[in-house]
Design an enzyme around this catalytic site. Structure first.
Site, mmCIF file in Angstrom:
data_model
loop_
_atom_site.group_PDB
_atom_site.id
_atom_site.type_symbol
_atom_site.label_atom_id
_atom_site.label_comp_id
_atom_site.label_asym_id
_atom_site.label_seq_id
_atom_site.Cartn_x
_atom_site.Cartn_y
_atom_site.Cartn_z
ATOM 1 C CE1 TYR A 3 0.412 0.980 4.560
ATOM 2 C CE2 TYR A 3 0.288 -1.418 4.451
ATOM 3 C CZ TYR A 3 0.607 -0.266 5.149
ATOM 4 O OH TYR A 3 1.108 -0.356 6.416
ATOM 5 C CG ASN A 46 8.062 2.117 15.090
ATOM 6 O OD1 ASN A 46 7.008 2.738 15.185
ATOM 7 N ND2 ASN A 46 8.301 1.024 15.796
ATOM 8 N N GLY A 47 6.481 4.348 12.590
ATOM 9 C CA GLY A 47 5.233 4.143 11.861
ATOM 10 C C GLY A 47 4.075 3.680 12.705
ATOM 11 C CG HIS A 66 -4.690 4.478 12.294
ATOM 12 N ND1 HIS A 66 -5.447 3.893 11.294
ATOM 13 C CD2 HIS A 66 -3.558 3.722 12.393
ATOM 14 C CE1 HIS A 66 -4.793 2.840 10.805
ATOM 15 N NE2 HIS A 66 -3.642 2.718 11.456
ATOM 16 C CB CYS A 103 -1.215 1.142 13.401
ATOM 17 S SG CYS A 103 -0.071 2.144 12.420
ATOM 18 C CG ASN A 139 -5.986 -0.896 12.842
ATOM 19 O OD1 ASN A 139 -6.106 -1.688 11.923
ATOM 20 N ND2 ASN A 139 -5.052 0.051 12.834
#
Length: 456
Positions: A362, A376-377, A381, A399, A401
């Site tokens: 993506y 680091n990302g 979210h 992440c 979620n």
């Protein structure tokens, strides 16, 4: 996980006027001379030459030299033929010592160049008093200074400017009423290079209880320069706090020093950080262009408990649980997708973030209500695509979620510095995960990272 550009809060430092700078202190000691010794020295002319060339050259050198020579000549006549000179064994005579000649000294000496902005700058007299002393640059701007209570020493009280010429004015009034004008000038260093420094927390900001104070330099500093910088830094708090500075490893951008408390900041604490860097000699890195300072507030205590095993995200505010959200964390079967365990801090937030991870197919994928918790990302979210897994399994790329509704609700409460304590995963937060991993370091190790601890 994906990589995003950094988001930092910028400081509002105080810039020193460019027309200020100062010199290294050279102190001249008054000399008390035994009569017979003085007479012998006068015979060969040593004392007049030494004093005339030393303590008095900074101001009105001719008149001061004449005054010293006159005083010494008077002493010499008193020791000439016909005077009552004590015997070698008589050391208790009340008039054994001659009067000390009045001397005017200055630091730096007249004509000095390359004076550093934070060097000591002063003028001193051994008798009488100084009046109307001023030190001004070529534009006529006066430097702040203070006169000692006895009226005999005037000292500069602020850094001077780079590449500037400064001139003295005023007068020295001796006990007999003689007035000697103060004259003379000197020049300050013209830096071959300057170093830029910045602070991450702006003046007036409100931050979370886990917020570190970060000062970054655009150049690599030597061990000595780091120690000198650290000595200049100060942190004042409205509540008692144990904290320390630590130098994290230099990056491609330069050196960086962080301050954090031993435990989280007390809620509702006012913090003032002063970094008087202007004029500080950083060796090969040059001289800083400005001072930095910030007074900010630690707000309410909001700590996120992010347990990957329970698939929940719990918000604790001022010691009470205020929200519990279903969540999905990084997929454990892929080490690159595991959410890192350890104490993160909220770094920034944005209603929309374009996320990219080419290895997982993506590019510029829009995600909403995103709160960054590492470089680091990792974000907390909204992700409607993982809604069915939220609360029961971990499927993300690293992440945390949440549903759109829950992500927005949490987003609205998050501020920079809020701790996010991730538990229940197989990978630990470390230096490899970005700029703020301060809370992953033990307190003992943190204190050992002080430049002053390393220098001792």
């Amino acid at each position: 996980m994906h990589h995003m550009s950094r988001s930092w809060e910028r400081s509002r430092g105080r810039h020193r006027p460019g027309r200020r700078s100062g010199p290294r202190s050279l102190r001249h000691r008054s000399i008390t001379l035994h009569r017979r010794t003085l007479a012998k020295l006068l015979a060969v002319g040593v004392v007049v030459a030494a004093l005339a060339a030393g303590g008095a050259t900074a101001f009105a050198s001719d008149s001061v030299r004449d005054a010293i020579a006159s005083n010494l000549s008077g002493v010499g006549k008193g020791l000439g033929a016909g005077s009552d000179s004590p015997s070698d064994g008589d050391s208790s005579s009340g008039d054994e010592q001659a009067d000390v000649p009045p001397v005017l000294t200055a630091s730096p000496l007249a004509g000095a160049t390359g004076v550093k902005p934070r060097d000591a700058v002063r003028t001193t007299v051994t008798s009488g008093e100084l009046r109307d002393v001023a030190l001004t640059n070529t534009d006529g701007d006066a430097v702040k200074g203070e006169l000692a209570p006895d009226g005999r020493t005037w000292s500069v009280s602020e850094p001077l400017g780079y590449d500037a010429t400064y001139r003295w004015s005023g007068s020295w009034v001796r006990p007999d009423g003689t007035v000697t004008p103060l004259t003379g000038q000197f020049g300050t260093v013209d830096p071959a290079r300057t170093a830029r420094a910045s602070m991450n927390i702006r003046d007036g900001a409100t931050v979370g209880v886990g917020a570190p104070v970060i000062i970054t330099f655009d150049r690599d500093l030597s061990a000595k320069a780091k120690a000198d910088v650290e000595r200049a830094l100060s942190v004042r708090t409205s509540k008692q706090v144990e904290g320390a500075w630590a130098w994290l490893p230099d990056t491609a951008d330069g050196s960086r020093v962080h301050y954090r408390p031993r435990t989280y900041w007390p809620a509702n604490t006012t913090v003032t950080v002063d970094a008087p860097l202007y004029g500080l000699d950083l060796g090969d890195a040059g001289y800083p262009a400005k001072d930095l300072s910030s007074t900010f507030t630690v707000g309410r205590s909001q700590i996120v408990k992010a347990d990957a095993q329970s698939h929940q995200l719990v918000v604790v505010r001022d010691g009470k649980t205020v929200s519990t959200y279903d969540a999905s964390y990084g997929k454990e079967s892929d080490p690159r997708r595991v959410t890192r365990s350890g104490t993160h801090v909220v770094m920034s937030k944005s209603q929309k973030v374009l996320m990219t991870n080419r290895d997982y197919g993506y590019v510029d994928l829009p995600q909403y209500w995103a709160v960054r918790i590492s470089n680091n990302g990792e974000f907390i979210h909204a992700n409607p695509a993982s809604t069915s897994s939220q609360g029961n399994s971990n499927v993300t790329h690293g992440c945390v979620n949440l549903s759109t509704k829950n992500a927005r609700a949490y987003f609205d409460t998050a501020i920079f510095g809020d701790p996010v304590e991730v538990t229940g995963t197989t990978e630990k937060l470390s230096a490899a995960d970005g700029d703020i991993y301060d809370w992953a370091i033990t307190w003992a190790d943190w204190k050992s990272m002080s430049a002053l601890a390393r220098a001792s």
